[in-house]
Structures are given as C-alpha cells and as structure tokens.
Design a protein around this motif. Structure first.
Motif, PDB file in Angstrom:
ATOM      1  N   SER A  57      45.455  46.366  38.061  1.00 12.23           N
ATOM      2  CA  SER A  57      43.939  46.335  39.648  1.00 12.23           C
ATOM      3  C   SER A  57      42.902  47.035  38.708  1.00 12.23           C
ATOM      4  O   SER A  57      42.998  47.976  37.706  1.00 12.23           O
ATOM      5  CB  SER A  57      44.654  46.888  40.837  1.00 12.23           C
ATOM      6  N   TYR A  58      41.790  46.404  39.285  1.00 11.22           N
ATOM      7  CA  TYR A  58      40.589  47.075  39.292  1.00 11.22           C
ATOM      8  C   TYR A  58      39.107  47.149  40.307  1.00 11.22           C
ATOM      9  O   TYR A  58      39.284  45.867  39.983  1.00 11.22           O
ATOM     10  CB  TYR A  58      39.924  46.397  37.372  1.00 11.22           C
ATOM     11  N   THR A  59      38.325  47.068  39.724  1.00  7.95           N
ATOM     12  CA  THR A  59      36.776  46.724  40.390  1.00  7.95           C
ATOM     13  C   THR A  59      36.367  46.267  39.587  1.00  7.95           C
ATOM     14  O   THR A  59      35.761  46.620  37.920  1.00  7.95           O
ATOM     15  CB  THR A  59      36.555  48.624  40.653  1.00  7.95           C
ATOM     16  N   ALA A  60      35.654  44.950  40.214  1.00  7.01           N
ATOM     17  CA  ALA A  60      34.722  43.908  39.266  1.00  7.01           C
ATOM     18  C   ALA A  60      32.963  44.847  39.827  1.00  7.01           C
ATOM     19  O   ALA A  60      33.427  45.315  40.497  1.00  7.01           O
ATOM     20  CB  ALA A  60      35.053  42.963  39.578  1.00  7.01           C
ATOM     21  N   ASP A  61      32.433  43.835  38.812  1.00  5.57           N
ATOM     22  CA  ASP A  61      30.666  43.931  39.152  1.00  5.57           C
ATOM     23  C   ASP A  61      30.252  44.288  40.469  1.00  5.57           C
ATOM     24  O   ASP A  61      29.571  44.142  41.109  1.00  5.57           O
ATOM     25  CB  ASP A  61      30.248  43.326  38.027  1.00  5.57           C
ATOM     26  N   ASP A  62      31.400  43.038  40.980  1.00  4.31           N
ATOM     27  CA  ASP A  62      30.634  42.862  42.296  1.00  4.31           C
ATOM     28  C   ASP A  62      31.290  43.472  43.593  1.00  4.31           C
ATOM     29  O   ASP A  62      30.969  43.417  44.438  1.00  4.31           O
ATOM     30  CB  ASP A  62      31.222  41.673  42.993  1.00  4.31           C
ATOM     31  N   GLY A  63      31.871  44.511  42.764  1.00  7.95           N
ATOM     32  CA  GLY A  63      33.076  45.928  44.196  1.00  7.95           C
ATOM     33  C   GLY A  63      33.610  45.787  44.756  1.00  7.95           C
ATOM     34  O   GLY A  63      34.013  45.931  45.653  1.00  7.95           O
ATOM     35  N   VAL A  64      34.299  44.320  43.796  1.00 11.56           N
ATOM     36  CA  VAL A  64      35.965  44.184  44.716  1.00 11.56           C
ATOM     37  C   VAL A  64      36.429  44.398  43.469  1.00 11.56           C
ATOM     38  O   VAL A  64      36.867  43.975  42.734  1.00 11.56           O
ATOM     39  CB  VAL A  64      36.137  42.646  44.705  1.00 11.56           C
ATOM     40  N   THR A  65      37.814  45.348  44.623  1.00 11.50           N
ATOM     41  CA  THR A  65      38.902  45.623  43.936  1.00 11.50           C
ATOM     42  C   THR A  65      39.672  44.511  43.989  1.00 11.50           C
ATOM     43  O   THR A  65      40.380  43.408  44.746  1.00 11.50           O
ATOM     44  CB  THR A  65      39.677  46.014  44.211  1.00 11.50           C
ATOM     45  N   TYR A  66      40.617  43.992  42.612  1.00 13.31           N
ATOM     46  CA  TYR A  66      41.351  42.821  42.464  1.00 13.31           C
ATOM     47  C   TYR A  66      42.512  43.430  41.669  1.00 13.31           C
ATOM     48  O   TYR A  66      42.529  44.333  40.819  1.00 13.31           O
ATOM     49  CB  TYR A  66      40.675  41.688  41.163  1.00 13.31           C
ATOM     50  N   THR A  67      43.474  42.962  42.150  1.00 14.30           N
ATOM     51  CA  THR A  67      44.740  42.834  41.849  1.00 14.30           C
ATOM     52  C   THR A  67      45.744  42.150  41.478  1.00 14.30           C
ATOM     53  O   THR A  67      45.532  40.642  42.357  1.00 14.30           O
ATOM     54  CB  THR A  67      45.713  43.794  43.198  1.00 14.30           C
ATOM     55  N   VAL A  68      46.524  42.124  40.113  1.00 11.33           N
ATOM     56  CA  VAL A  68      47.481  40.975  39.809  1.00 11.33           C
ATOM     57  C   VAL A  68      48.521  41.669  40.242  1.00 11.33           C
ATOM     58  O   VAL A  68      49.078  42.188  38.741  1.00 11.33           O
ATOM     59  CB  VAL A  68      47.112  40.530  38.523  1.00 11.33           C
TER      60      VAL A  68
END
Length: 106
Positions: free
Chosen positions: A76-87
């Motif tokens: 997981s990481y926090t993108a430039d849009d501020g959302v944390t994405y998890t794969v």
C-alpha cells in the motif's frame, strides 16, 4: 523452475515500479523484517511516508518436475491525491493476480 523464478522476478519488479516516487521528502524505514528458508521466504517493511509491503513465498513440490513458487503479498501507498491504495496479490502457476478496490475486475 527457471520460468517460475522469471515470473516471480517480473511480478516483484512490476510491484516496485508501480509504487509512485515522491522526491519531496526522504522516507525513513520504520520496520523491516525478513526470513529466508530453503522452502520459502517472507518479508515485510514499512516506511515513514506510509508505504507498506509484505510478502510470503512457498516452494511447492520441492525437488520434483513440478517445482514452483507460490507467492502471496500486499502493498500500500498514499498517492498524490491523498488516497491510500492497497493491492493484494498472488503470483503462482496462474501468473500475477492483483486485486484492489481501485483496479478493474476481469
């Protein structure tokens, strides 16, 4: 076995390249663990910028003609849009199979 290693390596490379780079801050490693054994491995890490990755690989049918590695993991990481994405993903004889709320379903 050669093809399995190549598939796992390609999957790991894809995961590393998929994470965005943020050069505006220097992330620090908060936690890092690894355990490598003849029949498998596992690792995990977390950084100060919110990135996390954990993975476990198991050698199936060791020593046989059908020897293969099965891998399960998550990052997981926090993108430039501020959302944390998890794969969450599996990589095995059926290929690399990622799942995430932001990824399209087949």
């Amino acid at each position: 076995m050669k093809y399995t290693i190549a598939i796992v390596f390609a999957a790991l490379l894809a995961v590393v390249l998929a994470a965005p780079l943020d050069n505006s801050q220097d992330a620090k490693i908060l936690r890092q663990e690894s355990d490598v054994q003849p029949a498998g491995y596992k690792f995990s890490w977390e950084t100060s910028d919110g990135q996390q990755h954990s993975e476990e690989g198991v050698l199936n049918n060791a020593g046989s003609e059908n020897e293969a590695i099965s891998v399960r993991g998550s990052f997981s990481y926090t993108a430039d849009d501020g959302v944390t994405y998890t794969v969450n993903y599996v990589a095995d004889e059926n290929g690399f199979q990622p799942e995430g709320a932001h990824l399209p379903n087949a």
